[in-house]
Design an enzyme around this catalytic site. Sequence first.
Site, PDB file in Angstrom:
ATOM      1  N   SER A  22      10.527 -38.119 -32.706  1.00 57.89           N
ATOM      2  CA  SER A  22      10.991 -39.064 -31.703  1.00 57.89           C
ATOM      3  C   SER A  22      10.706 -38.524 -30.311  1.00 57.89           C
ATOM      4  CB  SER A  22      12.507 -39.288 -31.853  1.00 57.89           C
ATOM      5  OG  SER A  22      13.220 -38.102 -31.562  1.00 57.89           O
ATOM      6  N   CYS A  23      11.034 -39.343 -29.287  1.00 58.00           N
ATOM      7  CA  CYS A  23      10.745 -38.953 -27.908  1.00 58.00           C
ATOM      8  C   CYS A  23      11.909 -38.144 -27.363  1.00 58.00           C
ATOM      9  CB  CYS A  23      10.500 -40.181 -27.048  1.00 58.00           C
ATOM     10  SG  CYS A  23       9.131 -41.175 -27.642  1.00 58.00           S
ATOM     11  N   GLY A  24      12.209 -37.007 -27.941  1.00 57.33           N
ATOM     12  CA  GLY A  24      13.331 -36.198 -27.501  1.00 57.33           C
ATOM     13  C   GLY A  24      12.966 -34.740 -27.435  1.00 57.33           C
TER      14      GLY A  24
END
Length: 280
Positions: A121-123
Site C-alpha cells: 500500500s501507499c504507506g
Amino acid sequence: MTDEDRNGSSGAALIGAERNPYTTGAGEPCEVTIPVESPIAIETNGIAYAVMMATPLDIEDFVTGFLMAEGLAQVGEVGEVAVHRVESGEWGEGYVARVNLPEARLGPVLERARRRVGDSSCGICGIEGVEAALRPLPRLPTAPPVRPEAIRLALGSLREKQELGRRTSATHAAAFCTAEGTVTLVREDVGRHNALDKLVGAMARSGIDPAQGFIVVTSRCSYELVEKTVRAGCPLLVAISAPTDLAVRRARASGLNLAVLARDDTMLWIGAEETDSSKR
C-alpha cells in the site's frame, strides 16, 4: 483557483511548471494543481502503529477505514478519532490521529506494531512518527541536462519492454535510461514502490551509475519515489502521472529534476531550481 487551493488546505496545491513539447529551450510557463501529500501517524490506545502518506482530508474516515481494513477493528469498535496537526519546519505539517479500540483488540495491535509487516500500500508502516517520515535527504550534484527528445524516446521504448505488464495489465514498471534515452534496465511489480526498489537494487548489483542517466516510472510521482530516486543518486525522475506537492518540494530541496505527466506529445518540466513561474 481559491486561496485554499494555493495554500493546500483544500487538499490541493498550486505549483509553477513548464509545458514542454519535447523541444530544447524553455517551455511555456504554466500553473498546475496537484494533490497535497502529508504524513499521518496513527496511534491506537497510545501505541504508535503506522505512518501513512495521504491527502489530509477526511482523516477520521481514513483512520477508521484503515483500522478496519487491517483487521484491527470491526464496525462500531473505532472510538472518536482525535486529529492533531504537527508542524515539521520547512516541510509544512503532518498529522497525528489518536484513537482508542476495545481492550480485546490490544493484543493484535501490539503484535502488529512489533512486527511492522510491510505491504504494497501507499504507506510507510515501519516509521513511528511524522518527523521520521520527513527526514533530511542528501543534495544531488548538478548533472548535465537531458535532451527532452531523449525522454520521449525512453517513454516509447519502455512500453515494449513491460513484459509482465502486457500479460497482466496490472503492474508498474521502473526503468533506467541512458542520457540519450536508451532503456537499459527494467523491473516490474504490482507495487510502484517495489518496482523502483527492484530497479535500484538491480542497478547496484550491475554496477550501473545512476548519475549517468534517468529513471522512468509508470505511476504518479509520489514523495516516496522522489526519496528513493534521490538516495539512489539519480538526477532526473520521469513519471507518466502527476506529482504531489510534497514530492515537488522534496525534489527541489534535493536538486532532483522532475518530468511529469509525460505523454507522447508533451510533458511538464519541474526543474530542481525554482523559476519565476514556479514561485507564483
